[in-house]
Design a protein around this motif. Structure first.
Motif, PDB file in Angstrom:
ATOM      1  N   VAL A   1       0.840  -1.196   0.000  1.00  0.00           N
ATOM      2  CA  VAL A   1       0.000   0.000   0.000  1.00  0.00           C
ATOM      3  C   VAL A   1       0.878   1.250   0.000  1.00  0.00           C
ATOM      4  N   GLU A   2       1.920   1.264   0.806  1.00  0.00           N
ATOM      5  CA  GLU A   2       2.833   2.414   0.831  1.00  0.00           C
ATOM      6  C   GLU A   2       3.494   2.618  -0.526  1.00  0.00           C
ATOM      7  N   ASN A   3       3.856   1.534  -1.181  1.00  0.00           N
ATOM      8  CA  ASN A   3       4.459   1.650  -2.504  1.00  0.00           C
ATOM      9  C   ASN A   3       3.468   2.230  -3.513  1.00  0.00           C
TER      10      ASN A   3
ATOM     11  N   HIS B   1       2.157   9.507  -5.974  1.00  0.00           N
ATOM     12  CA  HIS B   1       2.859  10.780  -5.809  1.00  0.00           C
ATOM     13  C   HIS B   1       3.801  11.035  -6.976  1.00  0.00           C
ATOM     14  N   THR B   2       4.472   9.998  -7.447  1.00  0.00           N
ATOM     15  CA  THR B   2       5.380  10.147  -8.587  1.00  0.00           C
ATOM     16  C   THR B   2       4.624  10.579  -9.840  1.00  0.00           C
ATOM     17  N   THR B   3       3.456   9.979 -10.068  1.00  0.00           N
ATOM     18  CA  THR B   3       2.664  10.329 -11.247  1.00  0.00           C
ATOM     19  C   THR B   3       2.155  11.761 -11.163  1.00  0.00           C
ATOM     20  N   LYS B   4       1.685  12.182 -10.011  1.00  0.00           N
ATOM     21  CA  LYS B   4       1.224  13.564  -9.863  1.00  0.00           C
ATOM     22  C   LYS B   4       2.362  14.555 -10.088  1.00  0.00           C
ATOM     23  N   SER B   5       3.571  14.190  -9.673  1.00  0.00           N
ATOM     24  CA  SER B   5       4.725  15.092  -9.824  1.00  0.00           C
ATOM     25  C   SER B   5       5.185  15.218 -11.265  1.00  0.00           C
TER      26      SER B   5
ATOM     27  N   ILE C   1      -1.021  11.883 -18.647  1.00  0.00           N
ATOM     28  CA  ILE C   1      -0.695  12.061 -17.231  1.00  0.00           C
ATOM     29  C   ILE C   1      -1.964  12.023 -16.382  1.00  0.00           C
ATOM     30  N   SER C   2      -3.028  12.665 -16.844  1.00  0.00           N
ATOM     31  CA  SER C   2      -4.288  12.661 -16.093  1.00  0.00           C
ATOM     32  C   SER C   2      -4.827  11.236 -15.934  1.00  0.00           C
ATOM     33  N   HIS C   3      -4.761  10.471 -17.018  1.00  0.00           N
ATOM     34  CA  HIS C   3      -5.233   9.089 -16.954  1.00  0.00           C
ATOM     35  C   HIS C   3      -4.351   8.249 -16.027  1.00  0.00           C
ATOM     36  N   GLU C   4      -3.043   8.486 -16.052  1.00  0.00           N
ATOM     37  CA  GLU C   4      -2.145   7.729 -15.178  1.00  0.00           C
ATOM     38  C   GLU C   4      -2.392   8.056 -13.704  1.00  0.00           C
ATOM     39  N   ILE C   5      -2.699   9.335 -13.424  1.00  0.00           N
ATOM     40  CA  ILE C   5      -3.000   9.712 -12.034  1.00  0.00           C
ATOM     41  C   ILE C   5      -4.268   9.005 -11.556  1.00  0.00           C
ATOM     42  N   LYS C   6      -5.313   9.018 -12.390  1.00  0.00           N
ATOM     43  CA  LYS C   6      -6.544   8.321 -12.015  1.00  0.00           C
ATOM     44  C   LYS C   6      -6.302   6.824 -11.849  1.00  0.00           C
ATOM     45  N   ASN C   7      -5.480   6.279 -12.735  1.00  0.00           N
ATOM     46  CA  ASN C   7      -5.183   4.846 -12.671  1.00  0.00           C
ATOM     47  C   ASN C   7      -4.470   4.490 -11.364  1.00  0.00           C
ATOM     48  N   ASN C   8      -3.495   5.305 -10.974  1.00  0.00           N
ATOM     49  CA  ASN C   8      -2.766   5.024  -9.734  1.00  0.00           C
ATOM     50  C   ASN C   8      -3.618   5.280  -8.492  1.00  0.00           C
ATOM     51  N   GLU C   9      -4.560   6.221  -8.590  1.00  0.00           N
ATOM     52  CA  GLU C   9      -5.495   6.417  -7.476  1.00  0.00           C
ATOM     53  C   GLU C   9      -6.367   5.175  -7.283  1.00  0.00           C
TER      54      GLU C   9
ATOM     55  N   ASN D   1      -5.510   2.136  -8.269  1.00  0.00           N
ATOM     56  CA  ASN D   1      -4.621   1.066  -7.796  1.00  0.00           C
ATOM     57  C   ASN D   1      -4.364   1.173  -6.294  1.00  0.00           C
ATOM     58  N   LEU D   2      -4.283   2.393  -5.780  1.00  0.00           N
ATOM     59  CA  LEU D   2      -4.105   2.584  -4.342  1.00  0.00           C
ATOM     60  C   LEU D   2      -5.323   2.071  -3.578  1.00  0.00           C
ATOM     61  N   LYS D   3      -6.511   2.383  -4.093  1.00  0.00           N
ATOM     62  CA  LYS D   3      -7.734   1.882  -3.448  1.00  0.00           C
ATOM     63  C   LYS D   3      -7.774   0.353  -3.480  1.00  0.00           C
ATOM     64  N   ALA D   4      -7.356  -0.227  -4.607  1.00  0.00           N
ATOM     65  CA  ALA D   4      -7.329  -1.688  -4.706  1.00  0.00           C
ATOM     66  C   ALA D   4      -6.335  -2.284  -3.716  1.00  0.00           C
ATOM     67  N   ALA D   5      -5.189  -1.627  -3.541  1.00  0.00           N
ATOM     68  CA  ALA D   5      -4.192  -2.120  -2.593  1.00  0.00           C
ATOM     69  C   ALA D   5      -4.719  -2.062  -1.163  1.00  0.00           C
ATOM     70  N   VAL D   6      -5.456  -0.996  -0.843  1.00  0.00           N
ATOM     71  CA  VAL D   6      -6.049  -0.882   0.498  1.00  0.00           C
ATOM     72  C   VAL D   6      -7.068  -1.994   0.731  1.00  0.00           C
ATOM     73  N   GLU D   7      -7.879  -2.274  -0.286  1.00  0.00           N
ATOM     74  CA  GLU D   7      -8.863  -3.359  -0.152  1.00  0.00           C
ATOM     75  C   GLU D   7      -8.171  -4.712  -0.064  1.00  0.00           C
ATOM     76  N   GLY D   8      -7.055  -4.861  -0.752  1.00  0.00           N
ATOM     77  CA  GLY D   8      -6.287  -6.093  -0.617  1.00  0.00           C
ATOM     78  C   GLY D   8      -5.767  -6.274   0.797  1.00  0.00           C
TER      79      GLY D   8
END
Length: 443
Positions: free
Chosen positions: A47-49, A55-59, A110-118, A120-127
């Motif tokens: 989840v931290e990763n 954060h990397t994608t937003k930057s 970039i916008s699509h990648e940010i949404k995608n990683n958001e 993925n973060l939710k999926a990691a939390v549910e995992g």
């Protein structure tokens, strides 16, 4: 009398074997297991990763900045700084630069990648939540198993105490000439068998506690014990939740389903990311360059460093446009692969829902069967208890033999054991249905 005291002390040691050490509740066991489980810690790192990737994608929307410097030593013919004529000389050159670029448009990649990683973060939390739920369910199963072993142990201890009391009564009857001596020996042999059963029950409890302690990763399992909640004695047999209602509730709360849904959304964003490669990209850039040279030789008149620094400055500003035309069908095939991934994720979601529905249906059937068994064992225990009381009275009056009395006592022990097992089995089955509805497993 001496044997009776021995059995009584043994029963007390077994049923209350630790007054000094801490005894764990189910919630404490669950919390400790989650905090110390290695797989849970690994999932937390995942989840931290995912947070770092987001954060990397937003930057990536920010401008970059880089600086460089170079130093060279040149030999041979080169143009003279004064006349421009090629001459044989040795020179040194120093240069430095600084540049920056900013992405202006890249097909919304970039916008699509940010949404995608958001997502993925939710999926990691549910995992992570799914792993915690599975661990909690395992802890509850081991905890209830240990409670079951504790009750069986109590039944064995009570049985030994009851037989020991009967030995005392039989001994008095033998002394009064109302019973043969062989009858006393027979009932003592019965007690020896029950003591063996008592020791086996103690070993079973120790093994159950060890299994639970190891699941919790407790370093000193020898000092581990659990607390017996009073609410276990009360089992609600009046209501078993409808499996369809449980399933509808589970679809909205179970991490297994949420994770699969997020994975599907992520794959859909992957298609948009791939399609963005068909579109042109625009970036804005600026740069600054400078440097100076030095010619070696006694007859060389070098231009001063300050003059060269002032005259050699070069600045640039501009837009860069890149238009994809043909890249050997790489982008097209990437889009097609992303679309196939969407179909695969959709099938995974359907499979997760189907598996969840099957598990709930199976849990419901198991709960219904456990309920029926529990009710039947309750009635059987009542009937067996009455039969034993009658046999006990007849034994006191010498109307039945010690063998018949022992058989009645054995049937009572078996009936008690079956009732205890049925109670805990039914309790666990109903807790599983609560678990599928999103509730915590507690006692």
């Amino acid at each position: 009398m001496k044997r009776y005291l021995t059995i009584t002390v043994l029963a007390l040691l077994i049923t209350g074997n630790s007054f000094a050490q801490k005894r764990w509740t189910l919630s404490e066991c669950t919390r400790f297991a989650i905090e110390n489980n290695i797989e849970i810690k690994q999932q937390e790192l995942y989840v931290e990763n995912s947070e770092i990737e987001l954060h990397t994608t937003k930057s990536s929307r920010l401008p970059n900045l880089s600086a460089g410097a170079s130093q060279s030593l040149n030999f041979g013919r080169s143009p003279s700084m004064a006349t421009g004529i090629y001459e044989q000389n040795t020179s040194a050159g120093t240069g430095f630069s600084i540049s920056s670029s900013l992405p202006v448009y890249n097909g919304m990649r970039i916008s699509h990648e940010i949404k995608n990683n958001e997502i993925n973060l939710k999926a990691a939390v549910e995992g992570l939540n799914k792993a915690k739920e599975n661990l909690s369910l395992n802890v509850a199963a081991y905890y209830l198993e240990a409670l079951f072993k504790k009750e069986i142990l109590k039944v064995c201890a009570e049985q030994c105490a009851l037989t020991n009391q009967q030995i005392e009564r039989t001994n008095i009857m033998v002394q009064e000439g109302k019973a043969p001596l062989s009858q006393l020996y027979d009932i003592k042999a019965q007690l020896a068998k029950e003591e063996t059963t008592l020791v086996n029950a103690q070993n079973d409890l120790s093994q159950s506690l060890l299994n639970l302690a190891q699941l919790l990763n407790i370093t000193d399992p020898n000092q581990f014990d659990i607390l017996e909640p009073e609410s276990v004695e009360s089992v609600n047999i009046a209501f078993i939740q409808n499996p369809d209602m449980v399933y509808e509730a589970a679809l909205g709360v179970k991490p297994l389903i949420k994770e699969a849904e997020y994975r599907l959304q992520s794959s859909e964003m992957g298609v948009q990311i791939s399609k963005s490669l068909f579109l042109p990209s625009v970036s804005f850039g600026i740069s600054y360059n400078n440097g100076f040279n030095y010619l070696f030789g006694s007859d060389v008149n070098n231009i001063s460093l300050s003059s060269q620094i002032g005259n050699n400055q070069r600045q640039a500003i501009g837009l860069n446009i890149s238009v994809p035309i043909f890249n050997r069908f790489q982008t097209r095939n990437q889009v097609r692969s992303a679309q196939l991934n969407v179909k695969n994720r959709a099938l995974e979601l359907d499979n997760a829902k189907l598996s969840l529905q099957k598990e709930i249906q199976q849990a419901y059937r198991s709960a219904v069967a456990a309920q029926a068994k529990y009710l039947s064992t309750e009635k059987a225990l009542e009937a067996t208890l009455e039969a034993f009381k009658y046999a006990q009275e007849r034994y006191q009056l010498q109307m039945i033999s010690v063998y018949e009395y022992s058989e009645a006592q054995t049937r009572l022990f078996a009936s008690r054991s079956e009732q205890v097992q049925a109670k805990y089995d039914f309790l666990f089955r109903t807790k599983i249905l609560d678990f599928y509805r999103g509730g915590e497993i507690g006692l």
